[in-house]
Scaffold this active site. Structure first.
Site, PDB file in Angstrom:
ATOM      1  N   ASP A  69      48.807  15.149 -31.731  1.00  0.00           N
ATOM      2  CA  ASP A  69      48.993  13.982 -30.862  1.00  0.00           C
ATOM      3  C   ASP A  69      47.658  13.313 -30.572  1.00  0.00           C
ATOM      4  O   ASP A  69      46.582  13.894 -30.786  1.00  0.00           O
ATOM      5  CB  ASP A  69      49.660  14.461 -29.563  1.00  0.00           C
ATOM      6  N   ASP A  91      57.900   7.222 -29.173  1.00  0.00           N
ATOM      7  CA  ASP A  91      58.431   8.029 -28.074  1.00  0.00           C
ATOM      8  C   ASP A  91      59.793   7.516 -27.646  1.00  0.00           C
ATOM      9  O   ASP A  91      60.512   8.192 -26.912  1.00  0.00           O
ATOM     10  CB  ASP A  91      57.483   7.972 -26.869  1.00  0.00           C
TER      11      ASP A  91
HETATM   12  C1  GLA Z   1      52.985  12.079 -26.300  1.00  0.00           C
HETATM   13  C2  GLA Z   1      53.939  12.266 -27.459  1.00  0.00           C
HETATM   14  C3  GLA Z   1      55.194  12.950 -26.964  1.00  0.00           C
HETATM   15  C4  GLA Z   1      54.850  14.267 -26.337  1.00  0.00           C
HETATM   16  C5  GLA Z   1      53.844  14.058 -25.223  1.00  0.00           C
HETATM   17  C6  GLA Z   1      53.335  15.377 -24.679  1.00  0.00           C
HETATM   18  O1  GLA Z   1      53.457  11.140 -25.411  1.00  0.00           O
HETATM   19  O2  GLA Z   1      54.213  11.046 -28.073  1.00  0.00           O
HETATM   20  O3  GLA Z   1      56.088  13.139 -28.034  1.00  0.00           O
HETATM   21  O4  GLA Z   1      54.342  15.135 -27.308  1.00  0.00           O
HETATM   22  O5  GLA Z   1      52.725  13.298 -25.663  1.00  0.00           O
HETATM   23  O6  GLA Z   1      52.416  15.199 -23.693  1.00  0.00           O
END
Ligand code: GLA
Length: 742
Positions: free
Chosen positions: A479, A549
């Site tokens: 990430d 997301d």
């Molecule tokens: C980001 C990612 C999510 C998740 C969060 C965890 O927002 O896009 O899918 O992994 O971080 O903190």
């Protein structure tokens, strides 16, 4: 396929069955672009492509000649300062403060295959016969600087890959201010500018606007390719559709700051260029130094957007994505993030895993929260040590338990970041990006580690290595949850601060390289707050990317449709999440959520223990369906049928290479009263073949399916049932086709 050099005409032609790309050496030794587009046959008379006209206020190339002016000539790789007042592809500052360079042709080389670009991701050949490369050498005599322009033409695709490098063979230090990967002057401006833009939760929506005089651009100066604009641009004729008309596009194999721009000049020439964003880019080139640009992929289509996308999909699937999972179906994932957020412990994870394994899931991904004191997003990034309160028996034990359930185990990392409350911040504040004596601003309560410093990359590698060698981890979600502000590196001199952003992304690539070398079988999924770094550079390391997301099925229609312009569906992480949806609160039905997610790398993003019995049964069937058809999804040709940007309905389909199997997804956002008759016309099938459609329990000819379409209106004797069952918002249908004997 071939590269033809005509030394009488001084022309270079790159051509295959689809495209031709032609340029020549001008009388002043610079390069002039002559033609780029649909394949043309070689006649030996390409001099007649040269266009010249007197322009009253232009600066002439030769004393007494007012016609030859760089201002109105289509150029190949224009440099700053020499009478071309459009934006240049290239600019250098000399020690005396001047910015003018005069690169002149100094030779060429042709080779089978293509070059590697040092330290950067790039397309590759599997066999030297896949592509041929022309390298043009240009030289500035005054500074003894060499510019190499590389053009690779792929045999089977309407694709030219371009990149450039500069080599300082002189005695003075040069400051590189701008160096695009590619620039191309198209002879008219009757185009629309199409790009993929958006924001968090609505990445890569499609925008299409007519070109106007002047500069129009997309780009990023955030340190990552970004949610806002994708490193891709496209010029299409006003009349270009999915299957007809011209489209010229560029896609950049790079994950950092980029610029993609079109400049329409007074003579209606459209200059397109793409490369590292010149803003805050200054690269010190000492004597003996060299700089290599990332690669730009140029695709020309004479048959609309589909042909363009197909060229990108095939090229990226076969010549960019690497490793064990390239061209292969991917495991079905369950990710605990939306199911638990930070609130979990070993028992909870194992209960979820047990339930998921009963559903048929193949890979359990433990997301954020497993390390340090990470119970909120305010702490512990960089503390890549197991949180023993949550996981008292460690990751080795957890992965064993999960493996014993018949599932692989995967783990979330955010390697490039740290929180104020972390051991890195306490022990090595100089490893954190920030401008001296100024506030370091937080993004999501976190700071960015200075990946331009090799020791930081090595250190993060050592932490990750310890974790990866402590357990059987077969997948990593990498990430990256904030943009880079107060960009500055303690590791660089004042003069070299303009190198920071590029060196940062080179550090990211370096860490990927180190991990892949040691753990070649790990499946990486890249992520940046969802789809904030969905670019071809990342795909070179991570075969799939978390698309957004926003996992609501209806929101995903636009996101996945837009993303598919460039990226193969096998690269799009797409999961079914729970309702009400956590991003938009929508109650999209479970079948529609899955019917969208099948067209990607499928999985679930929810707590499987919170499912009702009827949902459990439905999910079991979904997983079985996915397993049956995922090979097709991973390797077939993707066709867009109806656009979510144009109406209430969306449709798309995937067809295998032999045209024997296909899956069609049709979606309707809002239910309509007293609606018109509806049909979805398929494409990519064999006209004369007969296809059995499982859901309709009927056989159809390919021609009927493509020209009449599947009728979505109910059959007469089914009117009542259809109305009761299908009158709902956010509905969808899936059609599974298989070719049968007559
Ligand atoms: C980001 C990612 C999510 C998740 C969060 C965890 O927002 O896009 O899918 O992994 O971080 O903190």
């Amino acid at each position: 396929m071939g590269i033809y050099v005509n030394e009488n005409e001084n022309t270079f032609l790159l051509t295959n069955d689809e495209i031709s790309y032609l340029f020549r050496i001008m009388e002043n030794g610079q390069l002039e672009q002559l033609y780029y587009g649909k394949q043309i046959n070689y006649t030996g008379h390409f001099q007649r492509f040269v266009e010249r006209s007197y322009r009253s206020v232009s600066v002439g190339e030769f004393t007494g000649d007012l016609v030859t002016s760089l201002e109105s000539i289509k150029q190949e790789y224009p440099s700053f300062g020499g009478g071309d007042f459009r934006e240049a592809a290239f600019e250098v500052e000399l020690e005396n403060g001047s910015h003018v360079m005069e690169f002149k042709y100094a030779g060429y080389e042709i080779r089978a295959g293509k070059h590697k670009i040092p330290d950067l991701p790039a397309t590759f050949v599997n066999d030297p016969g896949d592509a041929s490369t022309l390298q043009i050498k240009m030289k500035d005599d005054l500074t003894q600087t060499e510019l190499l322009l590389n053009y690779t033409i792929f045999e089977k695709y309407p694709v030219i890959a371009r990149a450039a490098s500069i080599h300082n063979d002189g005695g003075q230090t040069l400051m590189l201010k701008r160096m695009m990967s590619a620039s191309c002057d198209l002879p008219d401006c009757d185009y629309e500018f199409v790009h993929l833009s958006g924001a968090w939760g609505r990445e890569r929506h499609l925008y299409r606007t007519p070109l106007r005089p002047g500069i129009q651009a997309v780009g990023s100066t955030r340190g990552s390719s970004s949610h806002i604009h994708n490193p891709f641009l496209l010029l299409a004729r006003k009349t270009t559709t999915e299957h007809t008309g011209e489209a010229y596009s560029m896609s950049l194999v790079y994950s950092g700051n980029f610029l993609g721009q079109v400049e329409v000049d007074p003579y209606r020439i459209s200059r397109i260029m793409m490369g590292i964003h010149p803003s805050k880019f200054n690269w010190v080139l000492p004597p003996g130094g060299a700089f290599h640009t990332p690669e730009a992929i140029l695709v020309y289509s004479d048959q609309g957007f589909h042909k363009m996308s197909q060229a990108y999909h095939r090229l990226y699937n076969h010549h960019l994505i690497r490793g064990k999972y390239a061209g292969r179906e991917r495991p079905i994932v369950i990710n605990n993030w939306e199911g638990t957020y930070f609130d979990f412990n070993e028992e909870k994870i194992l209960t979820m895993a047990e339930q998921a394994s009963k559903l048929g899931v193949e890979l359990f991904v433990l997301d954020d929260g497993w390390f340090g004191k990470r119970n909120t997003d305010t702490t512990s990034l960089g503390d890549w040590f197991v949180n023993e309160e949550k996981l008292p028996n460690g990751l080795g034990h957890l992965s064993k338990k999960i493996n014993a359930l018949g599932m692989k185990f995967g783990l979330w990392f955010e390697p490039e970041m740290t929180n104020g409350d972390s051991h890195i911040m306490r022990e090595h504040p100089e490893w954190v990006v920030g401008t001296p004596h100024r506030q370091r601003k937080q993004g999501r309560h976190q700071y960015v580690l200075d990946f331009s410093q090799p020791e930081v990359v090595d250190y993060v590698f050592s932490l990750m290595d310890q974790i990866l060698s402590s357990a059987n981890i077969e997948y990593i979600k990498w990430d990256m949850n904030r943009c880079i502000s107060e960009a500055y590196s303690c590791g660089l001199s004042a003069k070299a601060q303009g190198e920071f952003f590029h060196r940062y992304i080179l550090g990211v690539y370096k860490l990927y390289d180190k991990l892949i070398q040691k753990y070649p079988d790990i499946l990486f999924e890249s992520c940046a707050s969802g789809g904030g770094r969905f670019d071809p550079g990342m795909l070179y390391y991570a075969p799939q990317t978390w698309t957004s997301d926003d996992s609501d099925g209806i929101e995903r229609l636009k996101i996945q449709y837009g993303t598919s312009y460039v990226y193969p569906i096998s690269s799009m992480g797409s999961h079914v999440s729970s309702i009400p949806n956590h991003q938009v609160g929508r109650m999209t039905p479970l079948d529609t959520r899955a019917n969208v997610a099948y067209f990607g790398t499928f999985g679930y993003e929810l707590d499987p223990c919170a499912l009702e019995q009827q949902e459990i049964e439905q999910i079991r069937k979904q997983i079985a369906y996915c397993k049956k058809h995922r090979r097709l999804m991973a390797t077939g040709d993707f066709y867009r049928l109806l656009s979510p940007f144009e109406g209430n309905e969306t449709a798309w389909m995937v067809v295998d290479e032999k045209k024997e199997k296909a899956v069609v997804g049709w979606y309707q956002v809002l239910s309509e009263p007293n609606e018109a008759y509806k049909r979805v016309k398929l494409t990519g099938l064999e006209e004369a073949a007969i296809y059995y459609i499982e859901e309709l329990d009927s056989a159809y000819s390919g021609s009927e399916l493509m020209y009449m379409g599947i009728t979505l209106t109910p059959k007469i004797n089914e009117v009542m049932d259809f109305n009761i069952l299908d009158k709902r918002d956010f509905s969808s249908k899936l059609f599974t086709l298989v070719k049968i004997d007559r």
